[in-house]
Design a protein around this motif. Structure first.
Motif, PDB file in Angstrom:
ATOM      1  N   THR A  11       0.830  -1.255   0.011  1.00 59.29           N
ATOM      2  CA  THR A  11       0.108  -0.001   0.069  1.00 59.29           C
ATOM      3  C   THR A  11       0.849   1.209   0.106  1.00 59.29           C
ATOM      4  N   LEU A  12       2.097   1.301  -0.233  1.00 59.37           N
ATOM      5  CA  LEU A  12       3.044   2.484  -0.246  1.00 59.37           C
ATOM      6  C   LEU A  12       2.780   3.218  -1.237  1.00 59.37           C
ATOM      7  N   SER A  13       2.603   4.415  -1.339  1.00 58.13           N
ATOM      8  CA  SER A  13       2.093   5.369  -2.264  1.00 58.13           C
ATOM      9  C   SER A  13       3.577   5.826  -2.857  1.00 58.13           C
ATOM     10  N   LYS A  14       3.584   6.595  -3.990  1.00 49.96           N
ATOM     11  CA  LYS A  14       4.778   6.906  -4.905  1.00 49.96           C
ATOM     12  C   LYS A  14       5.033   8.200  -4.892  1.00 49.96           C
ATOM     13  N   MET A  15       4.822   9.186  -3.747  1.00 55.50           N
ATOM     14  CA  MET A  15       4.797  10.419  -3.786  1.00 55.50           C
ATOM     15  C   MET A  15       6.301  10.800  -3.733  1.00 55.50           C
ATOM     16  N   PRO A  16       6.744  11.753  -4.565  1.00 52.38           N
ATOM     17  CA  PRO A  16       7.974  11.932  -4.741  1.00 52.38           C
ATOM     18  C   PRO A  16       8.535  12.805  -3.456  1.00 52.38           C
ATOM     19  N   PRO A  17       9.871  13.101  -3.263  1.00 57.36           N
ATOM     20  CA  PRO A  17      10.330  13.636  -2.359  1.00 57.36           C
ATOM     21  C   PRO A  17       9.895  15.229  -2.006  1.00 57.36           C
ATOM     22  N   ALA A  18       9.172  15.499  -0.948  1.00 54.30           N
ATOM     23  CA  ALA A  18       8.669  16.526  -0.618  1.00 54.30           C
ATOM     24  C   ALA A  18       9.590  17.489   0.536  1.00 54.30           C
ATOM     25  N   ILE A  19      10.699  18.115   0.292  1.00 49.73           N
ATOM     26  CA  ILE A  19      11.562  18.772   1.430  1.00 49.73           C
ATOM     27  C   ILE A  19      10.852  19.795   2.016  1.00 49.73           C
ATOM     28  N   GLN A  20      10.841  19.792   3.509  1.00 56.89           N
ATOM     29  CA  GLN A  20      10.454  21.040   4.158  1.00 56.89           C
ATOM     30  C   GLN A  20      11.619  21.566   5.007  1.00 56.89           C
ATOM     31  N   VAL A  21      11.916  22.631   4.953  1.00 52.63           N
ATOM     32  CA  VAL A  21      13.142  23.283   5.596  1.00 52.63           C
ATOM     33  C   VAL A  21      12.411  24.540   6.708  1.00 52.63           C
ATOM     34  N   GLN A  54      20.938  19.454  -0.761  1.00 51.05           N
ATOM     35  CA  GLN A  54      21.880  20.520  -0.254  1.00 51.05           C
ATOM     36  C   GLN A  54      21.048  21.640   0.369  1.00 51.05           C
ATOM     37  N   ILE A  55      21.702  22.109   1.546  1.00 47.92           N
ATOM     38  CA  ILE A  55      20.921  23.217   2.514  1.00 47.92           C
ATOM     39  C   ILE A  55      21.880  24.381   2.377  1.00 47.92           C
ATOM     40  N   SER A  77      16.058  22.679  10.670  1.00 49.56           N
ATOM     41  CA  SER A  77      15.301  21.447  10.712  1.00 49.56           C
ATOM     42  C   SER A  77      14.916  21.173   9.115  1.00 49.56           C
ATOM     43  N   VAL A  78      15.242  19.734   8.655  1.00 46.45           N
ATOM     44  CA  VAL A  78      14.917  19.641   7.219  1.00 46.45           C
ATOM     45  C   VAL A  78      13.962  18.274   7.360  1.00 46.45           C
ATOM     46  N   THR A  79      13.040  18.031   6.660  1.00 46.04           N
ATOM     47  CA  THR A  79      12.006  17.109   6.791  1.00 46.04           C
ATOM     48  C   THR A  79      11.573  16.593   5.449  1.00 46.04           C
ATOM     49  N   ASN A  80      11.502  15.227   5.149  1.00 46.81           N
ATOM     50  CA  ASN A  80      10.929  14.590   3.781  1.00 46.81           C
ATOM     51  C   ASN A  80       9.562  14.138   4.134  1.00 46.81           C
ATOM     52  N   GLN A  81       8.837  15.117   3.495  1.00 50.00           N
ATOM     53  CA  GLN A  81       7.204  14.677   3.794  1.00 50.00           C
ATOM     54  C   GLN A  81       6.645  13.706   2.741  1.00 50.00           C
TER      55      GLN A  81
END
Length: 93
Positions: free
Chosen positions: A34-44, A74-75, A61-65
């Motif tokens: 049931t894993l969806s295939k959403m691309p990386p969504a980086i939040q900083v 790279q940040i 703080s960096v999070t991949n949603q």
């Protein structure tokens, strides 16, 4: 050679261990199916700059949603001192 029969406690422990193994395997199969295939969504998110002697430390703080792994992120945090003058630090993750 005499084969020893298992008592009730050994059967209970065996049953509980088997139930945990089968449950874990079932969950992993369900999760993979049931894993969806959403691309990386980086939040900083930037924290409050903290002056330390002649420098500033900025908590980041960096999070991949998304559901997929982000690769080569790279940040860069920069400080604008005056028009045309910037200092920065590049952090690779």
């Amino acid at each position: 050679m005499k084969i020893r029969e298992k008592n009730w406690l050994e059967w209970v422990v065996f049953g509980m261990a088997l139930l945990m193994v089968v449950s874990t395997l079932g969950y992993l199969i369900y999760d993979a199916a049931t894993l969806s295939k959403m691309p990386p969504a980086i939040q900083v998110q930037l924290g409050e700059p903290q002056p330390i002697m002649e420098h500033f430390i900025v908590p980041v703080s960096v999070t991949n949603q998304g559901d997929r792994t982000a690769e080569g992120v790279q940040i860069e945090v920069t400080l604008d001192l005056a028009p045309g003058i910037e200092t920065g630090f590049l952090a690779n993750s």
